[in-house]
Scaffold this motif. Structure first.
Motif, mmCIF file in Angstrom:
data_model
loop_
_atom_site.group_PDB
_atom_site.id
_atom_site.type_symbol
_atom_site.label_atom_id
_atom_site.label_comp_id
_atom_site.label_asym_id
_atom_site.label_seq_id
_atom_site.Cartn_x
_atom_site.Cartn_y
_atom_site.Cartn_z
ATOM 1 N N LEU A 42 0.726 -1.203 0.118
ATOM 2 C CA LEU A 42 0.099 0.077 -0.005
ATOM 3 C C LEU A 42 0.936 1.220 0.072
ATOM 4 O O LEU A 42 0.582 2.186 -0.572
ATOM 5 C CB LEU A 42 -0.803 0.043 1.323
ATOM 6 N N VAL A 43 1.871 1.032 0.676
ATOM 7 C CA VAL A 43 2.856 2.605 0.717
ATOM 8 C C VAL A 43 3.407 2.547 -0.722
ATOM 9 O O VAL A 43 3.518 3.662 -1.125
ATOM 10 C CB VAL A 43 3.948 2.003 1.603
ATOM 11 N N LEU A 46 3.653 5.698 -5.909
ATOM 12 C CA LEU A 46 3.648 5.500 -7.202
ATOM 13 C C LEU A 46 2.468 6.495 -7.750
ATOM 14 O O LEU A 46 2.541 6.844 -8.896
ATOM 15 C CB LEU A 46 3.675 4.053 -7.705
ATOM 16 N N SER A 47 1.656 6.657 -6.985
ATOM 17 C CA SER A 47 0.442 7.465 -7.286
ATOM 18 C C SER A 47 0.581 8.947 -6.789
ATOM 19 O O SER A 47 -0.359 9.904 -6.892
ATOM 20 C CB SER A 47 -0.819 6.811 -6.673
ATOM 21 N N ARG A 48 1.809 9.140 -6.295
ATOM 22 C CA ARG A 48 2.099 10.631 -5.970
ATOM 23 C C ARG A 48 1.383 11.147 -4.673
ATOM 24 O O ARG A 48 0.777 12.346 -4.685
ATOM 25 C CB ARG A 48 2.038 11.697 -6.896
ATOM 26 N N GLN A 90 -4.942 2.558 -9.819
ATOM 27 C CA GLN A 90 -3.975 2.494 -11.131
ATOM 28 C C GLN A 90 -2.456 1.873 -10.529
ATOM 29 O O GLN A 90 -2.082 1.113 -11.004
ATOM 30 C CB GLN A 90 -3.708 3.749 -11.956
ATOM 31 N N ALA A 91 -2.198 2.613 -9.470
ATOM 32 C CA ALA A 91 -0.864 2.254 -9.050
ATOM 33 C C ALA A 91 -0.905 0.403 -8.669
ATOM 34 O O ALA A 91 -0.188 -0.146 -8.753
ATOM 35 C CB ALA A 91 -0.442 3.093 -7.777
ATOM 36 N N GLN A 139 -11.541 -2.022 -4.977
ATOM 37 C CA GLN A 139 -11.792 -2.555 -3.713
ATOM 38 C C GLN A 139 -10.734 -2.581 -2.846
ATOM 39 O O GLN A 139 -10.890 -2.445 -1.446
ATOM 40 C CB GLN A 139 -12.779 -3.940 -3.891
ATOM 41 N N HIS A 140 -9.544 -3.066 -3.303
ATOM 42 C CA HIS A 140 -8.179 -3.237 -2.488
ATOM 43 C C HIS A 140 -7.997 -2.263 -1.686
ATOM 44 O O HIS A 140 -7.563 -1.957 -0.485
ATOM 45 C CB HIS A 140 -7.473 -4.024 -3.337
ATOM 46 N N VAL A 141 -8.162 -1.059 -2.335
ATOM 47 C CA VAL A 141 -7.554 0.306 -1.819
ATOM 48 C C VAL A 141 -8.535 1.024 -1.128
ATOM 49 O O VAL A 141 -8.410 1.965 -0.601
ATOM 50 C CB VAL A 141 -6.545 1.232 -2.787
ATOM 51 N N ALA A 142 -9.769 0.595 -1.219
ATOM 52 C CA ALA A 142 -11.031 1.346 -0.704
ATOM 53 C C ALA A 142 -10.804 1.731 0.591
ATOM 54 O O ALA A 142 -11.084 2.828 1.241
ATOM 55 C CB ALA A 142 -12.352 0.597 -0.911
ATOM 56 N N GLY A 143 -10.391 0.782 1.434
ATOM 57 C CA GLY A 143 -10.268 1.069 3.055
ATOM 58 C C GLY A 143 -9.325 2.173 3.521
ATOM 59 O O GLY A 143 -9.744 3.103 3.920
ATOM 60 N N PRO A 144 -8.194 2.107 3.055
ATOM 61 C CA PRO A 144 -7.128 3.204 3.105
ATOM 62 C C PRO A 144 -7.380 4.575 2.637
ATOM 63 O O PRO A 144 -7.351 5.720 3.127
ATOM 64 C CB PRO A 144 -5.828 2.748 2.738
#
Length: 322
Positions: free
Chosen positions: A41-42, A47-49, A270-271, A287-292
């Motif tokens: 996640l970091v 990568l997504s700035r 995208q990242a 969905q995977h990055v939705a929580g953070p």
């Protein structure tokens, strides 16, 4: 989805950067043992700035990870220990009168770095916290009507302790919305703690792999531009918009997702897709990055956050991509 996106996920452009990403992943996992999910996640955030807020207890490796991020991207690292008496100029810098030249000179603050660690950011006053607003959104600071550009790879990694509230100033929603993700490292498992203990027996030397720069800031910018080109099908974008609308209509959410938050969500997806060796985004990435992404900006408490995020994801039909 077009036929190009149905082909094998390895593309020439992706292969070009895969060894670099593998190197970044390896070094960060050596710096933060047993937390590969957090490292991913970091990496997605870098990568997504994006900027990162760690909402976690002391001593879990937040500072170690921030330093490792700066090392692997070959960037300058600066740390600010936030306290109630910290002034905005202590972060941004200030003008000082030079007796010899009989004029004012600007002295850069720690914000002129590639990775800025704002430790215990919620202990700084709102006035000082606001010094980061412009820097996080536009990568520049304005001091005495003079604008100074920051590094294009500028990243803020902030920490706060979710337990202690005495002498703390909760971050306002306007600033929380400038962070891409809120992450919690948590305690490592026993085997990882054993590995940590074994690694710290004998002379305390820096891990040579973790200390090595994998890329430089200019190469990071090229990688970030490449990730920004990861394809997003219009049906996936409609899915994102429907999810954003669901946050605005949820009974337990005071402030729904802003357009800026929606753009941040797409960039993070995208990242994440690129980290999975794909050159296009699928609903699983969303969905995977939705929580953070959501928990940092929806003005919900720490305990109910995951439950509400799940309710939002469950409320919107997942698109079927052709």
């Amino acid at each position: 989805m077009n036929s190009k996106n149905q082909e094998a996920p390895s593309t020439e452009g992706h292969c070009q950067y895969q060894s670099t990403i593998d190197g970044l992943r390896l070094s960060l996992n050596e710096a933060l043992i047993g937390k590969s999910d957090i490292v991913e996640l970091v990496l997605a955030c870098v990568l997504s700035r994006g900027h990162i807020l760690f909402d976690d207890l002391p001593g879990l490796g937040k500072t170690t990870l921030a330093k490792a991020v700066a090392r692997v991207i070959g960037g300058r690292f600066a740390r600010v220990q936030c306290t109630p008496d910290l002034l905005p100029g202590d972060i941004t810098g200030f003008n000082i009168f030079n007796q010899k030249s009989r004029g004012f000179e600007f002295r850069e603050g720690p914000i002129f770095s590639d990775v800025l660690l704002a430790d215990e950011i919620n202990r700084a006053t709102p006035r000082t916290q606001s010094a980061l607003f412009e820097a996080m959104a536009e990568r520049q600071v304005t001091i005495d009507n003079q604008t100074y550009p920051l590094s294009d790879s500028f990243i803020v990694i902030a920490t706060q302790n979710p337990v202690e509230s005495h002498g703390a100033f909760p971050l306002p929603e306007a600033q929380l919305d400038r962070f891409s993700m809120k992450l919690r490292i948590g305690y490592p498992d026993p085997s990882s703690e054993l590995s940590m203990l074994a690694a710290n027996v004998g002379p305390q030397e820096q891990n040579p792999t973790a200390s090595k720069a994998i890329i430089d800031p200019a190469q990071l910018q090229l990688l970030q531009q490449h990730v920004a080109g990861v394809g997003v099908d219009v049906n996936v974008q409609r899915y994102l918009v429907d999810l954003a609308t669901a946050t605005r209509n949820h009974r337990d959410i005071t402030l729904g997702l802003s357009p800026r938050g929606l753009l941040t969500w797409q960039r993070a997806a995208q990242a994440w897709a690129h980290l999975q060796r794909r050159d296009f985004v699928v609903p699983d990435d969303i969905q995977h990055v939705a929580g953070p992404i959501l928990e940092v900006r929806l003005a919900v408490d720490i305990d109910s956050g995951p439950k509400i995020v799940k309710e939002i994801l469950d409320s919107v039909p997942v698109p079927v991509l052709n």
